[in-house]
Design a protein around this motif. Sequence first.
Motif, short mmCIF file in Angstrom:
data_model
loop_
_atom_site.label_atom_id
_atom_site.label_comp_id
_atom_site.label_asym_id
_atom_site.label_seq_id
_atom_site.Cartn_x
_atom_site.Cartn_y
_atom_site.Cartn_z
N SER A 129 12.62 5.82 -0.24
CA SER A 129 12.26 6.52 -1.46
C SER A 129 10.86 5.72 -2.11
CB SER A 129 13.28 6.67 -2.58
OG SER A 129 14.00 5.40 -2.79
N GLU A 130 10.95 4.37 -1.77
CA GLU A 130 9.81 3.54 -2.33
C GLU A 130 8.45 3.88 -1.98
OE1 GLU A 130 13.70 1.23 -2.28
OE2 GLU A 130 12.75 2.25 -0.87
N ILE A 131 8.55 4.46 -0.70
CA ILE A 131 7.39 5.04 -0.03
C ILE A 131 6.87 6.19 -0.64
CG2 ILE A 131 6.05 5.90 1.86
CD1 ILE A 131 7.77 4.00 3.57
N VAL A 132 5.53 5.96 -1.51
CA VAL A 132 5.11 7.14 -2.33
C VAL A 132 3.59 7.54 -2.14
CG1 VAL A 132 6.69 6.80 -4.22
CG2 VAL A 132 4.47 5.45 -4.20
N LEU A 133 3.19 6.79 -1.13
CA LEU A 133 1.80 7.25 -0.55
C LEU A 133 1.57 8.51 -0.18
CD1 LEU A 133 -1.27 6.34 -0.09
CD2 LEU A 133 -0.48 5.29 1.91
N ASP A 134 2.66 8.92 0.43
CA ASP A 134 2.92 10.39 0.94
C ASP A 134 2.57 11.47 -0.04
OD1 ASP A 134 5.32 9.08 0.23
OD2 ASP A 134 6.31 11.06 1.19
N GLU A 135 3.22 11.12 -1.25
CA GLU A 135 3.00 12.15 -2.47
C GLU A 135 1.48 12.12 -2.93
OE1 GLU A 135 7.35 11.82 -2.52
OE2 GLU A 135 5.99 10.31 -2.28
N VAL A 136 0.73 11.14 -2.89
CA VAL A 136 -0.48 10.92 -3.26
C VAL A 136 -1.29 11.74 -2.38
CG1 VAL A 136 -2.39 9.49 -3.49
CG2 VAL A 136 -0.44 8.66 -4.55
N LEU B 82 0.80 -1.24 -0.01
CA LEU B 82 -0.01 0.22 0.16
C LEU B 82 1.11 1.12 -0.17
CD1 LEU B 82 -2.71 -0.93 2.58
CD2 LEU B 82 -3.04 -0.92 0.11
N ALA B 83 1.76 1.22 0.80
CA ALA B 83 2.83 2.42 0.98
C ALA B 83 3.52 2.65 -0.30
CB ALA B 83 3.83 2.13 2.31
N THR B 84 3.80 1.58 -1.14
CA THR B 84 4.47 1.88 -2.26
C THR B 84 3.81 1.95 -3.52
OG1 THR B 84 4.75 -0.44 -2.61
CG2 THR B 84 6.65 0.70 -1.38
N LEU B 85 2.24 1.72 -3.27
CA LEU B 85 1.42 1.64 -4.46
C LEU B 85 1.62 0.80 -5.45
CD1 LEU B 85 0.82 5.50 -5.19
CD2 LEU B 85 -0.50 4.15 -3.65
N GLY B 86 2.12 -0.63 -4.83
CA GLY B 86 2.58 -1.60 -5.48
C GLY B 86 3.78 -1.49 -6.24
N LEU C 37 -5.42 11.18 4.64
CA LEU C 37 -4.32 11.53 5.42
C LEU C 37 -4.08 10.70 6.62
CD1 LEU C 37 -2.10 13.76 5.97
CD2 LEU C 37 -3.94 15.19 7.17
N VAL C 38 -5.09 10.57 7.34
CA VAL C 38 -5.06 9.47 8.70
C VAL C 38 -4.72 8.19 8.10
CG1 VAL C 38 -6.27 8.86 10.57
CG2 VAL C 38 -6.61 11.04 9.98
N ALA C 39 -5.19 7.52 7.29
CA ALA C 39 -4.78 6.15 6.87
C ALA C 39 -3.40 6.17 6.66
CB ALA C 39 -5.73 5.87 5.79
N SER C 40 -2.83 7.17 5.88
CA SER C 40 -1.66 7.24 5.12
C SER C 40 -0.40 7.29 6.35
CB SER C 40 -1.34 8.58 4.36
OG SER C 40 -0.89 9.68 5.16
N PHE C 41 -0.74 7.98 7.71
CA PHE C 41 0.29 7.82 8.66
C PHE C 41 0.19 6.38 9.15
CE2 PHE C 41 -0.97 12.36 9.17
CZ PHE C 41 0.33 12.84 9.09
N TRP C 42 -1.02 5.78 9.34
CA TRP C 42 -1.23 4.45 9.90
C TRP C 42 -0.41 3.26 8.87
CZ3 TRP C 42 -4.51 0.02 8.63
CH2 TRP C 42 -4.55 -0.90 9.63
N ILE C 43 -0.54 3.45 7.80
CA ILE C 43 -0.28 2.58 6.73
C ILE C 43 1.35 2.64 6.50
CG2 ILE C 43 0.13 2.11 4.21
CD1 ILE C 43 -2.81 2.63 3.98
#
Length: 152
Positions: free
Chosen positions: A73-80, A8-12, A51-57
């Motif tokens: 750098s693989e974590i990109v959920l924060d950009e979304v 989820l954090a890397t959006l696959g 936003l809340v889900a992204s902190f948790w994930i």
Amino acid sequence: MSKFFKFLATLGPIGYAPASGTVATLVAAPLVWAMEDLSFDDYLLVSGVLLVASFWIIQRALGAFASKNHDPSEIVLDEVVGFVCLFTIVPITPLAIVLAFILFRFFDIVKPFGIKRCENLVGSIGIVVDDLLAAFFAGAILAFCILLLERF
């Protein structure tokens, strides 16, 4: 379970692409456009939940990364999340999405005005907050430009 959160954090596969932050922001653009018909309150609710889900994930995904880097750098959920939250400041239009993309990527890459310091915050807070600040500065500049254009 951490592999699921990592996915989820890397959006696959997106988190493993070259320029993964930019690719993730490109993926977020159609998502924002798809939410164009939402009322402001509904958009705010969706953004807040994301936003809340992204902190948790992201916090749960961090353990699945072998890297000692505090912001893989693989974590990109924060950009979304940052890009989606940017549109709580400005209206969604095709031109706004393009300009917001450029401004957001600038602030996310260059990290001026103390944005870089936010990366030192612990865990998912540091990972997400720097993108929220990049979104804030991008949105503020875009909102100012919109106001100027409306006056002239």
